[in-house]
Design an enzyme around this catalytic site. Sequence first.
Site, mmCIF file in Angstrom:
data_model
loop_
_atom_site.group_PDB
_atom_site.id
_atom_site.type_symbol
_atom_site.label_atom_id
_atom_site.label_comp_id
_atom_site.label_asym_id
_atom_site.label_seq_id
_atom_site.Cartn_x
_atom_site.Cartn_y
_atom_site.Cartn_z
ATOM 1 N N GLN A 222 99.736 -28.122 12.764
ATOM 2 C CA GLN A 222 98.459 -28.489 12.961
ATOM 3 C C GLN A 222 98.255 -29.439 14.342
ATOM 4 O O GLN A 222 97.188 -29.254 14.894
ATOM 5 C CB GLN A 222 98.034 -29.316 11.781
ATOM 6 C CG GLN A 222 96.714 -30.090 11.633
ATOM 7 C CD GLN A 222 95.600 -28.904 11.537
ATOM 8 O OE1 GLN A 222 95.846 -27.997 10.816
ATOM 9 N NE2 GLN A 222 94.195 -29.186 12.060
ATOM 10 N N GLU A 223 99.318 -30.084 14.589
ATOM 11 C CA GLU A 223 99.260 -30.907 15.903
ATOM 12 C C GLU A 223 99.441 -30.053 17.092
ATOM 13 O O GLU A 223 98.502 -30.305 18.148
ATOM 14 C CB GLU A 223 100.312 -31.971 15.845
ATOM 15 C CG GLU A 223 99.969 -33.121 14.841
ATOM 16 C CD GLU A 223 98.869 -34.032 14.860
ATOM 17 O OE1 GLU A 223 98.245 -33.974 16.174
ATOM 18 O OE2 GLU A 223 98.643 -34.893 14.283
ATOM 19 N N SER A 224 100.165 -29.142 17.100
ATOM 20 C CA SER A 224 100.629 -28.456 18.657
ATOM 21 C C SER A 224 100.836 -27.198 18.436
ATOM 22 O O SER A 224 101.016 -26.515 19.543
ATOM 23 C CB SER A 224 102.016 -29.045 18.981
ATOM 24 O OG SER A 224 103.000 -28.942 18.368
ATOM 25 N N TYR A 353 91.871 -32.276 8.813
ATOM 26 C CA TYR A 353 92.969 -32.466 9.207
ATOM 27 C C TYR A 353 93.896 -32.484 8.245
ATOM 28 O O TYR A 353 94.991 -31.551 7.964
ATOM 29 C CB TYR A 353 93.394 -33.704 9.969
ATOM 30 C CG TYR A 353 94.725 -34.010 10.490
ATOM 31 C CD1 TYR A 353 95.245 -33.449 11.602
ATOM 32 C CD2 TYR A 353 95.683 -34.835 9.675
ATOM 33 C CE1 TYR A 353 96.579 -33.793 11.967
ATOM 34 C CE2 TYR A 353 96.985 -35.282 9.982
ATOM 35 C CZ TYR A 353 97.314 -34.658 11.191
ATOM 36 O OH TYR A 353 98.550 -34.859 11.621
ATOM 37 N N HIS A 400 94.303 -30.777 15.337
ATOM 38 C CA HIS A 400 93.692 -32.074 15.743
ATOM 39 C C HIS A 400 94.990 -32.857 16.062
ATOM 40 O O HIS A 400 96.278 -32.620 16.051
ATOM 41 C CB HIS A 400 93.017 -32.715 14.762
ATOM 42 C CG HIS A 400 91.902 -31.957 14.089
ATOM 43 N ND1 HIS A 400 90.743 -31.622 14.821
ATOM 44 C CD2 HIS A 400 91.616 -31.011 12.992
ATOM 45 C CE1 HIS A 400 89.980 -31.053 14.118
ATOM 46 N NE2 HIS A 400 90.374 -30.543 13.074
#
Length: 417
Positions: A222-224, A353, A400
């Site tokens: 989700q982050e990267s 998220y 996100h």
Amino acid sequence: MAFCCLSLYSCKEKEKNVETPWGTTVPTDGEESEEEAVSLGDRMTLEEIQQGGEMIMLTMSGPDTYYDYHGRGMGVQYLLAEKLAEHLGVTLRVDLCTDTLDMLQRLRNGEADIIVFSVSKEQQKGFIACGMQDEKSGGGWIVSKSSKELAAAVSKWYKPSMYDEAKSQNTKLLSAPKVTRHVYPSMLSAKTGVISNYDALFRKYAPTAGLDWILLAAQCYQESCFDPKAHSWAGACGLMQLMPGTADQMGVSRQQIYEPEANVSGAARYMRLMMAEFSDVGNPQERIKFALAAYNGGARHVRDAMALTKKNGGIDQRWNDVRHYILALQKPEFYRDPVVKNGYMRGSETAGYVDNIMQRWSQYRQAIRTGGRIVSTVKNTTPTTSSQPVSASILDATPHRASKANKWRKEEVKSNK
């Protein structure tokens, strides 16, 4: 920001009146009455503000005024004030107020230098209007009557076109890709249970946070999207999008921040901190959702949503109830509620998220458990044996970033957003 020791106006010199863009004048000469001199004599002059290197603005939280967005101050009026501070050669500090009367009183008391908020014409009496002025509402920025040099400097600097420029900048920042990264496959091999090239790191450091390694993998995607070189416009870095301030807090040096192991290790320690922050949430599965929300949106915003939930009759330890008020913090009637201490937030991003990570976690576990087959969650005497691979719809959702504390607040917020 570079220090500027050259003042634009000396407090000992008398200047001519300055005409503002909206046709009024700001007096820079003349003497205060004896009563005013007594009550306003301890105000900082423009020269003193510049020598001190900091300008303090008062405002109220809102999408147009100021809010913390993944560690970066946002809001059209804030962006304008930021440019003003840069013009004056000082840093900018933001103090949030509960209402207009609070702002006016604190400015009178000498607790700040300028109000960056559309104060009405009626409430502007006894102050000097300068900077942004809204022709429709008649409101605008103000400074103390004793701050004539600052008012003159702001009025010389400000042009009405600046508001549209700041509005455009605000829109571009919010609509631009939040994370620059290469999108790697959401799962390398469901058949062999390999999610990414970093599974060994997730397995190694997930116990630090007391979490399932598969959840940490879902959060990382989700982050990267599993790109160790990913970076955001707000400064978040690496696999887990650590903000530099959070990395410092977790003992990850700036030289290490893009290194996969250091980044994942720091994020796991931060998740442990967020899990501890919500130790009052008794159900461990619920606590995970609160911790994820805090990692993304900031623990204090989550606490605000919990306070709203309790006030309005919900269960403040149940995520689905609190999620409703995470979203509600985008509306003035909620982010200006007395129980809310940290103002506006873009709650839809934080809610999304958490939703995406929880769904991806479930899909990863199912794919690993079944070797890539989809198994029905509905009890049935005939088991599902479809060999269809796990759905990738949620795995391709826009990621996100994590964020840090609002560096402009008097009280440092120790969050990753």
